[in-house]
Write a protein that holds these residues in place. Sequence first.
Motif, PDB file in Angstrom:
ATOM      1  N   TYR A  45      45.990  27.133  69.521  1.00  0.00           N
ATOM      2  CA  TYR A  45      47.089  26.273  69.972  1.00  0.00           C
ATOM      3  C   TYR A  45      46.832  25.724  71.371  1.00  0.00           C
ATOM      4  O   TYR A  45      47.067  24.544  71.632  1.00  0.00           O
ATOM      5  CB  TYR A  45      48.413  27.048  69.942  1.00  0.00           C
ATOM      6  CG  TYR A  45      49.589  26.209  70.342  1.00  0.00           C
ATOM      7  CD1 TYR A  45      50.220  25.394  69.416  1.00  0.00           C
ATOM      8  CD2 TYR A  45      50.064  26.223  71.656  1.00  0.00           C
ATOM      9  CE1 TYR A  45      51.310  24.600  69.777  1.00  0.00           C
ATOM     10  CE2 TYR A  45      51.140  25.438  72.029  1.00  0.00           C
ATOM     11  CZ  TYR A  45      51.759  24.634  71.085  1.00  0.00           C
ATOM     12  OH  TYR A  45      52.818  23.849  71.447  1.00  0.00           O
ATOM     13  N   ASP A  46      46.356  26.572  72.289  1.00  0.00           N
ATOM     14  CA  ASP A  46      46.105  26.129  73.661  1.00  0.00           C
ATOM     15  C   ASP A  46      45.053  25.024  73.710  1.00  0.00           C
ATOM     16  O   ASP A  46      45.182  24.061  74.474  1.00  0.00           O
ATOM     17  CB  ASP A  46      45.661  27.301  74.544  1.00  0.00           C
ATOM     18  CG  ASP A  46      46.775  28.311  74.743  1.00  0.00           C
ATOM     19  OD1 ASP A  46      47.958  27.935  74.599  1.00  0.00           O
ATOM     20  OD2 ASP A  46      46.460  29.483  75.046  1.00  0.00           O
ATOM     21  N   THR A  47      44.031  25.146  72.900  1.00  0.00           N
ATOM     22  CA  THR A  47      42.981  24.135  72.852  1.00  0.00           C
ATOM     23  C   THR A  47      43.547  22.809  72.370  1.00  0.00           C
ATOM     24  O   THR A  47      43.308  21.758  72.971  1.00  0.00           O
ATOM     25  CB  THR A  47      41.845  24.587  71.895  1.00  0.00           C
ATOM     26  OG1 THR A  47      41.338  25.841  72.358  1.00  0.00           O
ATOM     27  CG2 THR A  47      40.738  23.566  71.839  1.00  0.00           C
ATOM     28  N   HIS A  88      46.632  21.860  72.445  1.00  0.00           N
ATOM     29  CA  HIS A  88      47.575  21.358  73.440  1.00  0.00           C
ATOM     30  C   HIS A  88      46.830  20.593  74.552  1.00  0.00           C
ATOM     31  O   HIS A  88      47.284  19.537  74.998  1.00  0.00           O
ATOM     32  CB  HIS A  88      48.385  22.514  74.034  1.00  0.00           C
ATOM     33  CG  HIS A  88      49.430  22.079  74.988  1.00  0.00           C
ATOM     34  ND1 HIS A  88      50.577  21.430  74.598  1.00  0.00           N
ATOM     35  CD2 HIS A  88      49.491  22.181  76.342  1.00  0.00           C
ATOM     36  CE1 HIS A  88      51.307  21.153  75.661  1.00  0.00           C
ATOM     37  NE2 HIS A  88      50.665  21.604  76.736  1.00  0.00           N
ATOM     38  N   LYS A  89      45.686  21.094  74.975  1.00  0.00           N
ATOM     39  CA  LYS A  89      44.880  20.412  75.995  1.00  0.00           C
ATOM     40  C   LYS A  89      44.386  19.064  75.473  1.00  0.00           C
ATOM     41  O   LYS A  89      44.398  18.069  76.198  1.00  0.00           O
ATOM     42  CB  LYS A  89      43.694  21.278  76.405  1.00  0.00           C
ATOM     43  CG  LYS A  89      44.071  22.479  77.229  1.00  0.00           C
ATOM     44  CD  LYS A  89      42.867  23.325  77.534  1.00  0.00           C
ATOM     45  CE  LYS A  89      43.263  24.629  78.197  1.00  0.00           C
ATOM     46  NZ  LYS A  89      42.119  25.515  78.397  1.00  0.00           N
TER      47      LYS A  89
END
Length: 102
Positions: A38-40, A42-43
């Motif tokens: 998810y963080d990837t 989101h970036k």
Amino acid sequence: MAKKHKNYPTEFKEYVSKLIVLDGRKQVDVCNELKIPYDTLHKWVSSYRKKQQDAEKAKQDQLLTASEYKELFEAERLKRLEIEEENAILKKAMHIFTQEKK
């Protein structure tokens, strides 16, 4: 153990970002479908949105000179005249083809 990071192609990142930004898909759903953290994701989406905003700002910053504006206005006027002429021809053709044969 150190985690091994997976490198994704730029085209893939842009495609996935477009799915979320332009198509309105949810980040969580795309993460689960494509098995991307998810963080990837989101970036990627944040970067894509920033790139879009910068492009829009650059587009707005371009001012037209009087001659450029006149050319643009003339081109639009000619295009409108062509469309009006095509519409008139189509109306005449429609009238001819819809008349009853005696």
